[in-house]
Enzyme design. Sequence first.
Site, PDB file in Angstrom:
ATOM      1  N   LYS A  80     -13.839  -1.679   3.742  1.00 58.70           N
ATOM      2  CA  LYS A  80     -12.876  -1.219   2.747  1.00 58.70           C
ATOM      3  C   LYS A  80     -13.187  -1.895   1.416  1.00 58.70           C
ATOM      4  O   LYS A  80     -13.561  -3.085   1.390  1.00 58.70           O
ATOM      5  CB  LYS A  80     -11.459  -1.571   3.220  1.00 58.70           C
ATOM      6  CG  LYS A  80     -10.336  -1.052   2.350  1.00 58.70           C
ATOM      7  CD  LYS A  80      -8.980  -1.357   3.016  1.00 58.70           C
ATOM      8  CE  LYS A  80      -7.811  -0.795   2.232  1.00 58.70           C
ATOM      9  NZ  LYS A  80      -6.513  -1.029   2.920  1.00 58.70           N
ATOM     10  N   SER A 155      -3.626   3.022   3.679  1.00 62.01           N
ATOM     11  CA  SER A 155      -4.507   2.997   2.548  1.00 62.01           C
ATOM     12  C   SER A 155      -5.988   2.889   2.899  1.00 62.01           C
ATOM     13  O   SER A 155      -6.838   3.166   2.045  1.00 62.01           O
ATOM     14  CB  SER A 155      -4.135   1.831   1.626  1.00 62.01           C
ATOM     15  OG  SER A 155      -4.336   0.594   2.284  1.00 62.01           O
ATOM     16  N   SER A 179      -1.702   0.169   7.082  1.00 66.32           N
ATOM     17  CA  SER A 179      -2.891   0.788   6.486  1.00 66.32           C
ATOM     18  C   SER A 179      -4.135   0.831   7.353  1.00 66.32           C
ATOM     19  O   SER A 179      -5.123   1.453   6.960  1.00 66.32           O
ATOM     20  CB  SER A 179      -3.236   0.088   5.182  1.00 66.32           C
ATOM     21  OG  SER A 179      -2.402   0.578   4.166  1.00 66.32           O
TER      22      SER A 179
HETATM   23  N1  GLN Z   1       1.812   2.303   2.954  1.00 65.43           N
HETATM   24  C1  GLN Z   1       2.245   0.952   2.804  1.00 65.43           C
HETATM   25  C2  GLN Z   1       2.317   0.625   1.339  1.00 65.43           C
HETATM   26  O1  GLN Z   1       2.091   1.502   0.590  1.00 65.43           O
HETATM   27  C3  GLN Z   1       1.296   0.019   3.506  1.00 65.43           C
HETATM   28  C4  GLN Z   1       0.018  -0.139   2.804  1.00 65.43           C
HETATM   29  C5  GLN Z   1      -0.897  -1.116   3.471  1.00 65.43           C
HETATM   30  O2  GLN Z   1      -0.743  -1.424   4.648  1.00 65.43           O
HETATM   31  N2  GLN Z   1      -1.821  -1.628   2.689  1.00 65.43           N
HETATM   32  O3  GLN Z   1       2.616  -0.440   0.944  1.00 65.43           O
END
Ligand code: GLN
EC number: 6.3.5.7
Length: 500
Positions: A80, A155, A179
């Site tokens: 990532k 994400s 994510s």
């Molecule tokens: N969707 C969640 C957020 O927007 C989690 C994102 C993540 O785990 N990085 O914060």
Amino acid sequence: MASFDQLSAAQIAAGVANGDFTAVEVARAALDAVGARDGEVKAFLQVSADLALEAAEKTDKARAAGEKLGPLAGVPVAFKDNMNLVGTRTTCASRMLANYESPYTATCVQRMLDAGATPVGKTNMDEFAFGSSTESSAFHPTANPWDTARVPGGSSGGSAAAVAAGEVTVSLGSDTGGSIRQPASLCGVVGMKPTYGAVSRYGVVAFGSSLDQAGPFGRSVEDVALAMNALTAGGSDPWDSTSQLVDVDFLAHLNDSIEGRRVGIVPALMEAAGLTDEVRDAVIAAGRALQDQGAELVEVDLPNIASAIAAYYVIAPCEAFSNLARFDGVRYGYQEQGCATLAEQTSLSRAHGFGEEAKRRQMLGAYLLSSGTYDKYYYPAQQVRTLITADYARAYEQCDVILMPAAPRTAFKFGELSDPTQMYASDLFTISNNIVGNGGVSVPLGLGAQSGLPVSAQLQGPAFADDRLLTFARAIERSFSPDGGAPVAPAFAGKGGELA
Ligand code: GLN
């Protein structure tokens, strides 16, 4: 020979060690697959062909010299783009860091390389990991390999899509509120968020420091177990004081029987608003499969879990606001030119460097941490955190793991969730585990009866029982993916990637 995407990580490492093929041949096959497939999938922000070939050559030389190869020898891996890797940019999919060259390599990345992995590139994500669809990337969205009109989740959407499309065998993502597990679910691959502290956060750009955790994606539970072994090898990391020694062989108990073990079901969660019938039915079927293998299903209660999303959207923006303060165009990040004053430069650098959701999070965090509001929101959110932690501790007195959905629904279309709070609800089932710090894994259950898209179940466990989660995940896999893992999405399977 067939495409490398038909091989598991263990098969690639064994094939390289036995001389069936070389690591360079596998690296070329992976780069070829990326070339043939990524035009449509767009999982990658950078392809690191030179680094991949260099690492693969090193692996082949080590073999020629008679050295013992690592457990991921020659395995194509993607990272990532919030993970530093020397020789690549680390952009967090943000204009703010579009030209940021990694000054050092993240510990989690280094450990994969130390195990012999071949670094194929850096994957797309929601900007700074804020989101659940990868649509907030400043560069481009990533497509779901099962239906390219749909999102891969987020994400870590690029990392999930790269594995689902067979461009790499394993990838790493980060999970602050879901994510890893949510995109794994939407892309039909296995994704694990380890217990907080199991994997070092050093070199992973911080979002919410008390919630962030890096972890692997793979098409099989075994591949994820191999990656977990690599990530935890070498013990705790002196560069991350929250990292801990995990002295566990994640492969050792993978195929243990689950006979007589107890699987918790939270009835209220199975009735949660937003959960589709299709996903609910699949998770119930996963429970039945575990029962058929001798496990006992028990009902457990997590009475405060309904407050998890609210608590998260106080705690996470507060932490993000502090962590992202460093991107001021002076110490780090995009710098607006031609400004009359430093204040103007900082303001415009941030205004033009960050996208909409990143700004929304930081403004929310700034407000929540201001005097007066701090007591009203931040303290109660932390109190909710304590209550949910106690709920889980009580639940695990009655069961070994908890089974629930990973995502409330299958992959949605680009632009379908336009209201941010709808997007926030995508993490209904994952956020509570970040709040508590426990591990969770998303396991594919094949394709949904209505949508024809991947559906998944999630297993959650007590802190540092991540190897136990993989035992149960493997049990589900035995029923739902009898070939030993999830398939590459059919539109991309075998497209390029031929092993010479
Ligand atoms: N969707 C969640 C957020 O927007 C989690 C994102 C993540 O785990 N990085 O914060």
